[in-house]
Motif scaffolding. Structure first.
Motif, PDB file in Angstrom:
ATOM      1  N   ASN A 123       0.281   6.962   5.355  1.00 60.97           N
ATOM      2  CA  ASN A 123      -0.258   6.831   4.075  1.00 60.97           C
ATOM      3  C   ASN A 123       0.463   7.442   2.842  1.00 60.97           C
ATOM      4  O   ASN A 123       0.614   6.585   1.970  1.00 60.97           O
ATOM      5  N   GLU A 173       4.547  -3.584   1.143  1.00 63.35           N
ATOM      6  CA  GLU A 173       4.628  -2.216   0.872  1.00 63.35           C
ATOM      7  C   GLU A 173       6.101  -1.980   1.279  1.00 63.35           C
ATOM      8  O   GLU A 173       6.947  -2.655   1.782  1.00 63.35           O
ATOM      9  N   GLN A 218       2.014   5.522  -0.430  1.00 65.76           N
ATOM     10  CA  GLN A 218       1.540   5.916  -1.781  1.00 65.76           C
ATOM     11  C   GLN A 218       2.689   6.446  -2.517  1.00 65.76           C
ATOM     12  O   GLN A 218       2.782   6.679  -3.694  1.00 65.76           O
TER      13      GLN A 218
END
Length: 310
Positions: A193, A219, A197
């Protein structure tokens, strides 16, 4: 009359058995476990209860219930689970007719792989860092404080890689990561994660199917198979010998190894266990693999890792 009653009773028992619930304990991915349960019930009419969690939590629950086992089928993210359970005599031997095209190294008397994950570097292509080619690249100054890795006690795939590093005398790579500020961040998703991010640049010992799934959703992350070699983590399916619904449990194994079940496995970017299922991703034969021969016990591997990362 008595014969009629016996016949009715036998029919009722058969109907009840045919629709008996089974309980499946499965390490992630959750979407795969749920879809396999749904497809299995639709195909067979047999209901299946599901407990889905990390491998660590699944093993902890099995341990807590050891005096009164609940699970019929267990799916782990670590092949070591099957080796350990088989050595302890906990598994029901079963050879599914749908396992004919599963390679021998992905099945034993008591276990067969649901699918196979590869262990990779997950790199954020917008991180401003150079694209890594090998594990040791993440210990370079460009990656100072920008790397995460899953805890091998929580991630079966990371454990398998650390085990191979230990067997091949490559623990200096782990020491380099620690010196470069790498952070152990829990299970696989917790480690990935921060990379998704943008807070971190790369995850060391990421799981290919999770990373590929994130990339497919847009992503800015890439799965990289390191040049010096990696490991694969077969996900064993096992029927516990303590199961009271062994025939139904066998049918679940059959379903997961059917073409329908294996295509569900492929949908989440895992490598199918069956060699006749075609997918557009690297497979075991495409990878350079590290040997785990000579690795110490799980306890010693984890102790060595903790010694490096405190």
């Amino acid at each position: 009359m008595r014969n009629l009653i016996l016949a009715l009773a036998a029919g009722l028992m058969a109907t009840t058995a045919a629709h008996a619930d089974i309980t499946v304990y499965s390490a992630g991915p959750g979407s795969l476990a749920k879809n396999l349960i749904k497809g299995f019930t639709a195909k067979t009419g047999i209901k299946a209860n599901l407990f889905q969690a990390t491998t660590g939590k699944v093993m902890a629950r099995l341990e807590a219930e050891s005096a009164n086992p609940v699970a019929d089928v267990v799916v782990s993210a670590s092949w070591g689970t099957a080796t350990d359970f088989e050595a302890k005599g906990l598994l029901l031997p079963y050879a599914s007719p749908n396992a004919e095209t599963v390679p021998d190294f992905l099945k034993t008397n008591g276990a067969v792989a649901q699918g196979v994950a590869g262990i990779i570097i997950g790199w954020n292509s917008k991180s401003g860092t150079p694209k890594p080619a090998d594990w040791s690249d993440l210990a370079k100054p460009e990656y100072k404080d920008l790397v995460t890795l899953p805890d091998p006690a929580a991630s079966g795939g990371t454990y398998t890689l650390v085990e191979a590093f230990t067997a091949n005398g490559m623990t200096d790579v782990l020491e380099g990561l620690k010196a470069n500020g790498a952070i152990v961040a829990g299970a696989n998703k917790a480690a990935l994660n921060p990379v998704l991010q943008g807070a971190k640049a790369a995850v060391f010992a990421g799981v290919d199917y999770i990373t590929m799934g994130a990339a497919a959703k847009g992503e800015s992350v890439e799965a990289i198979f390191p040049t010096s070699g990696t490991v694969v983590a077969p996900r064993p399916m096992m029927i516990l010998k303590s199961s009271k619904q062994q025939e139904e449990a066998q049918k679940f194994i059959d379903y997961v190894l059917s073409a329908e079940g294996q295509n569900e496995v492929a949908k989440v970017y895992l490598m199918p266990s069956r060699t006749d299922i075609k997918v557009d991703r690297p497979l075991i034969g495409d990878l350079k693999l590290l040997s785990k021969d000579g690795a110490p016990s799980r306890e010693d591997v984890l102790a060595g890792f903790k010694g490096i990362f405190n």
